[in-house]
Scaffold this motif. Sequence first.
Motif, PDB file in Angstrom:
ATOM      1  N   ASN A   1      28.836  -4.014  50.147  1.00 13.93           N
ATOM      2  CA  ASN A   1      29.048  -3.245  51.376  1.00 13.93           C
ATOM      3  C   ASN A   1      30.527  -3.122  51.729  1.00 13.93           C
ATOM      4  O   ASN A   1      30.925  -2.194  52.439  1.00 13.93           O
ATOM      5  N   GLU A   2      31.336  -4.066  51.247  1.00 13.87           N
ATOM      6  CA  GLU A   2      32.763  -4.062  51.555  1.00 13.87           C
ATOM      7  C   GLU A   2      33.557  -3.110  50.661  1.00 13.87           C
ATOM      8  O   GLU A   2      34.746  -2.894  50.905  1.00 13.87           O
TER       9      GLU A   2
ATOM     10  N   SER B   1      35.070   0.101  49.671  1.00 15.81           N
ATOM     11  CA  SER B   1      35.391   1.299  50.449  1.00 15.81           C
ATOM     12  C   SER B   1      34.803   2.555  49.808  1.00 15.81           C
ATOM     13  O   SER B   1      34.927   2.754  48.595  1.00 15.81           O
TER      14      SER B   1
ATOM     15  N   TYR C   1      33.491 -11.653  46.384  1.00 18.63           N
ATOM     16  CA  TYR C   1      32.342 -12.039  47.200  1.00 18.63           C
ATOM     17  C   TYR C   1      31.221 -12.601  46.338  1.00 18.63           C
ATOM     18  O   TYR C   1      30.556 -13.586  46.712  1.00 18.63           O
TER      19      TYR C   1
END
Length: 216
Positions: A106-107, A109, A138
Amino acid sequence: MLSQVVQYFQTNSGQYWQYVGQHLVLTVITLAASMAIALPLGYWGARVKPVASFCVAFAQVLRIIPSLALLFLLIPVMGTGTLPALIALIVLALPPLLINTILGFNEVSPLYKEVGTALGMDRRQLRRQIEIPLALPYLLNGIKLALVEIIASATLATYIGAGGLGTLIFTGLGLYDMTYVVIGAVSVAALSLGAMLGFDFLIRKVREHDNSSDSI
């Protein structure tokens, strides 16, 4: 105490390394199985919001289950031994893997994906060359947390006959001999600390590489 520890290693070093080997085998198998489940499911969750909501809720429920309670719940169903211990440890390892996988993807971009698409990349290329490299810190953090959880919880697996370093701890408690307890506890702590420091170093290197790539 120190002399007793030295004497133990002089007379029982083979047995000690057998326990270490059992602990490591249990840990590696559990981690591999947990990753095989959590990474694809987490990636899917990052793309489909209802799946993400289910994964997060599922992970939160798993987090509130005590390790020892989960082990004992499996005894009436599967008995004792390595298999129920593996299942219990896999369940305990899933929450950090799921949450960090979803967070990592989700991080990423959308701008990077748009650039990749403009360069003619298909979905597989976007995933391999953009999404996974950017989400990797992550993912590694999730693996680190899961690994530390597995190493610590595998100690309790001795209760249901899975072997490992927990054998030393519970033998010492049963005999009221702190030598065994100290050797087992320090060994587990050393394995956990080594795993944590190793992954912290790896995560730092990955982030440095990502930062250097962005600056170029």
